[in-house]
Write an enzyme that holds these catalytic residues in place. Structure first.
Site, PDB file in Angstrom:
ATOM      1  N   ASP A   1      44.055  33.179  45.655  1.00 41.84           N
ATOM      2  CA  ASP A   1      43.924  32.616  47.033  1.00 41.84           C
ATOM      3  C   ASP A   1      43.544  31.108  46.769  1.00 41.84           C
ATOM      4  OD1 ASP A   1      43.837  35.301  47.649  1.00 41.84           O
ATOM      5  OD2 ASP A   1      41.645  35.268  47.888  1.00 41.84           O
TER       6      ASP A   1
HETATM    7  C1  26A Z   1      43.624  44.594  53.966  1.00 44.22           C
HETATM    8  N1  26A Z   1      42.877  44.174  52.726  1.00 44.22           N
HETATM    9  C2  26A Z   1      42.829  44.975  51.861  1.00 44.22           C
HETATM   10  C3  26A Z   1      42.321  42.843  52.775  1.00 44.22           C
HETATM   11  C4  26A Z   1      41.537  42.397  51.457  1.00 44.22           C
HETATM   12  C5  26A Z   1      41.396  41.039  51.371  1.00 44.22           C
HETATM   13  N2  26A Z   1      41.529  40.192  52.494  1.00 44.22           N
HETATM   14  C6  26A Z   1      42.026  40.670  53.676  1.00 44.22           C
HETATM   15  N3  26A Z   1      42.624  41.731  53.660  1.00 44.22           N
HETATM   16  N4  26A Z   1      41.356  43.089  50.440  1.00 44.22           N
HETATM   17  C7  26A Z   1      40.504  42.242  49.765  1.00 44.22           C
HETATM   18  N5  26A Z   1      40.773  40.959  50.396  1.00 44.22           N
HETATM   19  C8  26A Z   1      40.116  39.766  49.603  1.00 44.22           C
HETATM   20  O1  26A Z   1      40.784  39.447  48.664  1.00 44.22           O
HETATM   21  C9  26A Z   1      39.945  38.225  48.064  1.00 44.22           C
HETATM   22  C10 26A Z   1      40.496  37.885  46.789  1.00 44.22           C
HETATM   23  O2  26A Z   1      41.599  37.791  46.662  1.00 44.22           O
HETATM   24  C11 26A Z   1      38.706  39.784  49.437  1.00 44.22           C
HETATM   25  O3  26A Z   1      37.700  39.698  50.342  1.00 44.22           O
HETATM   26  C12 26A Z   1      38.587  38.706  48.204  1.00 44.22           C
HETATM   27  O4  26A Z   1      37.916  37.679  48.620  1.00 44.22           O
END
Ligand code: 26A
Length: 346
Positions: free
Chosen positions: A301
């Site tokens: 990210d």
């Molecule tokens: C729908 N899902 C599975 C998700 C996520 C996500 N953000 C949005 N949708 N699953 C994990 N994360 C985020 O990824 C970040 C790390 O790359 C987590 O909240 C974490 O901050």
């Protein structure tokens, strides 16, 4: 209050609070998690949040594209970034809003009356992170929110769009609306594949929006998951980057760039040209010592955030990649998807 002139970069996805703790093989085994993965929580996973809290978990603002939005704003002049998603009417939603405000990111959340703010359980083992997300309110984002006149006018004022692929599980029409706005007015549309389960299980949704992308981001596992689900018959990251760059495209005025990060290995970039050719470039990451790494949650990210900051400020591809790698190296030295304070400059 939104700035009257709007914000050049608009990001959309799922606002989540991360519940992050160090774990071990037994905890991963208990919930049948891989050591480096991201999944949607099912009934059998709901206990993990309590288990993490019992291990002295930290509550950290997360949500992949929300991290990217904060990261991009970190490297841009003030009032450059806004973020859209859905939270609940609760303390966690307030924390997320406040963190964005402190980072200078303007939020336009839809606030859902019935569901709590979404959360992501993050199990850290060594330099890996396994994420298990209960979307809750984040799953309630609606296109009607985006189409409200005061929000849509901000959409129109934006020149760059960044969508986290995780939102493909939530509201495809909202992603398409941004893609169409970008394609119609020759603005920039960027999308991350987010996790292997997106090309695996949300293939059709992904393929609906990929034609709008000017920049596609993924890591090596997501690239291979895309190739496998499309039966490309290759696991070679260079080949996959080329093919991703050459996928059909709505806005033919901007040939696509496909960016594949690979942890500490070089970043592979496929750059298409108007005549249907593709060139591959590779960029080394900013090395830091292993001991300096805090955790890698949010590295991708942060990379996307730094890269977006480069694109928004009109930098070259090479410099934008370097800005992404700089910000990623900063973020992995912090706890969770965060950036150094006081602010460091690139
Ligand atoms: C729908 N899902 C599975 C998700 C996520 C996500 N953000 C949005 N949708 N699953 C994990 N994360 C985020 O990824 C970040 C790390 O790359 C987590 O909240 C974490 O901050």
């Amino acid at each position: 209050m939104a700035a009257p002139q709007g914000y050049p970069l608009l990001a959309l996805e799922n606002p989540l609070l991360d519940i992050q703790a160090r774990g071990d093989a037994a905890l991963l085994e208990k919930y049948r998690l891989k050591d480096n993965d991201a999944i949607l929580a099912e009934e059998e996973h709901m206990g993990i949040y309590e288990d993490l809290l019992a291990r002295d978990a930290k509550l950290i603002p997360g949500g992949a594209a929300q991290n990217t939005a904060r990261g991009a704003q970190y490297m841009l002049p003030e009032n450059s970034v806004m973020y859209i998603g859905c939270v609940g009417k609760d303390k966690y939603g307030d924390i997320l809003k406040k963190t964005c405000e402190e980072a200078g990111v303007h939020t336009e959340y839809r606030v859902d009356e019935t569901q709590p703010t979404g959360k992501c359980g993050v199990v850290i083992t060594g330099h890996n992170r396994s994420m298990c997300t209960h979307l809750a309110a984040a799953n309630e984002y609606k296109i009607e929110h985006l189409k409200q006149p005061h929000i849509w006018s901000l959409v129109e004022k934006a020149q760059f769009y960044y969508v986290g692929g995780y939102h493909l599980t939530v509201c495809v029409p909202a992603i398409e609306a941004l893609g169409q706005e970008a394609a119609a007015k020759n603005k920039v549309f960027m999308l991350s594949l987010s996790a292997p389960f997106i090309p695996q299980f949300f293939k059709e949704q992904l393929d609906t929006v990929l034609p709008y992308t000017d920049y596609t981001f993924c890591n090596e596992t997501e690239a291979r998951a895309y190739a496998a689900s499309h039966e490309w018959g290759t696991e070679d990251v260079v080949e996959i980057a080329k093919k991703l760059a050459l996928l059909p495209k709505k806005n033919t005025q901007r040939p696509r760039v496909a960016i594949v990060t690979q942890g500490t290995e070089p970043t592979v970039v496929g750059v298409a040209s108007a005549d249907g050719k593709v060139e591959v470039k590779q960029f080394n990451v900013h090395e830091i010592s292993k001991d300096a790494i805090n955790d890698t949650n949010g590295a991708g990210d942060a990379f996307a955030g730094g890269f977006c900051a480069g694109v928004v400020s009109g930098k070259s591809l090479e410099e934008s990649i370097d800005m992404g790698q700089w910000l990623a190296s900063k973020s992995i030295q912090e706890l969770g998807p965060s950036f150094p304070f006081p602010k460091q400059t690139y």
